[in-house]
Design a protein around this motif. Structure first.
Motif, short mmCIF file in Angstrom:
data_model
loop_
_atom_site.label_atom_id
_atom_site.label_comp_id
_atom_site.label_asym_id
_atom_site.label_seq_id
_atom_site.Cartn_x
_atom_site.Cartn_y
_atom_site.Cartn_z
N TRP A 1 0.81 -1.22 0.00
CA TRP A 1 0.00 0.00 0.00
C TRP A 1 0.84 1.27 0.00
O TRP A 1 0.48 2.26 -0.65
CB TRP A 1 -0.97 -0.02 1.19
N ALA A 2 1.97 1.26 0.71
CA ALA A 2 2.84 2.45 0.70
C ALA A 2 3.48 2.63 -0.68
O ALA A 2 3.71 3.77 -1.11
CB ALA A 2 3.92 2.32 1.77
N GLU B 1 -5.98 1.10 8.07
CA GLU B 1 -4.53 0.93 7.91
C GLU B 1 -4.10 1.08 6.46
O GLU B 1 -3.04 1.65 6.18
CB GLU B 1 -4.10 -0.43 8.45
N LYS B 2 -4.92 0.60 5.53
CA LYS B 2 -4.61 0.78 4.12
C LYS B 2 -4.55 2.26 3.77
O LYS B 2 -3.64 2.71 3.03
CB LYS B 2 -5.65 0.07 3.26
N ALA B 3 -5.49 3.04 4.29
CA ALA B 3 -5.51 4.48 4.03
C ALA B 3 -4.28 5.16 4.64
O ALA B 3 -3.68 6.06 4.03
CB ALA B 3 -6.79 5.10 4.59
N ILE B 4 -3.91 4.72 5.84
CA ILE B 4 -2.73 5.29 6.50
C ILE B 4 -1.49 5.09 5.65
O ILE B 4 -0.70 6.01 5.41
CB ILE B 4 -2.53 4.68 7.90
N GLY C 1 2.83 6.62 2.15
CA GLY C 1 3.62 6.38 0.96
C GLY C 1 3.60 7.56 0.01
O GLY C 1 4.62 7.88 -0.63
N THR C 2 2.46 8.26 -0.09
CA THR C 2 2.37 9.44 -0.95
C THR C 2 3.29 10.54 -0.46
O THR C 2 4.01 11.17 -1.25
CB THR C 2 0.92 9.95 -1.00
#
Length: 350
Positions: free
Chosen positions: A130-131, A191-194, A199-200
């Protein structure tokens, strides 16, 4: 001093070497074969100027002997060494230094990542997935839209302020008794959103100075998710490899920034980073979490001192850098105080 909790799969004993010597033969043979393969490709590509390229750019080669080892062993990528040395000591143009950082990490960090996988070092794969997605967005936006607008001295001080803010809570935690997660406690939509957002932001920093997603994601893993440095460090190495490959491809094929000068710098460093980065990754498996943290803190201190000494500081740069330092310090403090991802036994659960 670190607490050691027995019979708990959620916790990690920081004094235990993960991989015994008798299990290292195949991974080390793999790394050796990988280095030989890269050398052959490098020689075929650079011949007949292979030796002359190194002779002309020996300072670059020497820089990356140390930079690649640090990149594989810590969450500070090779770009965190290459960019300041190139711009402050060797007086290389900041854009060339950034593109070189991405190009050389695409080799060294990829070699280190393959070594980590071959050694079966524990990493947080959901974080990487995800990051990395966020990192692709961040490095693309910052490389094309933000980097041309910001002066190089300010870019470098912003990176220094960001990692200096992380050093303070890391130093405090390093000398406290604390427990670790060896895996993510849970991983849902939140957690995926975090990690997408983290990462962005990290990819954005990479697009500005050639490094950043590794140390930013490392700080969130250690401070907020309470992952051990022994898990967070190799995870950050793989993240940096993915982000460097994306950034290198962006500059090489779309922005046309990989010029002949940068290419010669790159060719001068390839033979050493393909050894140094995997060696650093291997040595990291032999260190406990406190040792990894102490090394990282010392590297950040060197980064801070060198920036203060070598970068021309104006009132504008000082003001913006201090603002960034305070903002990141506040975020790091909030992460360190959070109890959401602390180990179950520390939260009083079974």
């Amino acid at each position: 001093m670190f607490l050691r909790i027995k019979r708990s799969p959620a916790l990690i004993d920081n004094q235990t070497v993960i991989h015994p010597t008798d299990r290292l033969n195949k991974p080390l043979l793999f790394s050796t074969a990988l280095a030989l393969a890269v050398w052959l490709i490098w020689y075929a590509y650079s011949s007949p100027d292979s030796l002359s390229i190194i002779e002309e750019n020996w300072t670059v080669t020497l820089t990356m002997v140390f930079g690649s080892f640090i990149a594989g062993a810590t969450s500070e990528g090779g770009g965190a060494v290459a960019f300041p040395v190139f711009t402050k000591v060797l007086h290389i143009a900041p854009l060339d230094a950034k593109v070189f950082s991405l190009a050389i990490q695409s080799v060294g960090m990829t070699a280190a990542s393959l070594t980590i996988i071959a050694l079966r070092v524990p990493v947080a794969w959901p974080v990487i997935a995800w990051a990395s997605l966020g990192g692709l967005v961040g490095v693309s936006i910052s490389s094309t839209a933000l980097a041309p607008l910001l002066p190089p001295a300010l870019l470098k001080m912003l990176f220094t302020a960001m990692i200096a803010a992380f050093a303070l809570p890391l130093t405090i935690l390093t000398w406290q008794k604390r427990l670790y997660n060896d895996t993510l406690p849970f991983f849902g939509a939140r957690e995926k959103a975090i990690w997408l957002l983290t990462g962005t932001v990290g990819g954005g920093m990479t697009g500005l100075v050639g490094s950043g997603i590794d140390i930013i994601c490392f700080s969130v893993m250690v401070l907020w998710f309470r992952l051990s440095e022994k898990v967070s460090t190799p995870t950050s190495v793989i993240l940096m490899a993915v982000n460097a490959l994306a950034g290198f491809a962006l500059h090489g094929f779309l922005l046309d920034s990989f010029n002949a000068t940068v290419e010669r710098y790159w060719l001068a460093a390839v033979p050493v980073v393909v050894i140094g980065a995997p060696l650093g990754a291997y040595c990291c498996t032999k260190l406990n979490s406190r040792a990894i943290a102490v090394i990282l803190i010392l590297l950040i201190l060197v980064e801070l001192l060198s920036s203060l000494i070598l970068i021309p500081l104006t009132a504008n740069i000082i003001g913006i850098s201090l603002t960034v330092f305070v903002i990141f310090l506040w975020f790091y403090y909030r992460m360190a105080r959070s109890t959401r991802y602390r180990p179950a036994c520390e939260r009083g659960e079974e």
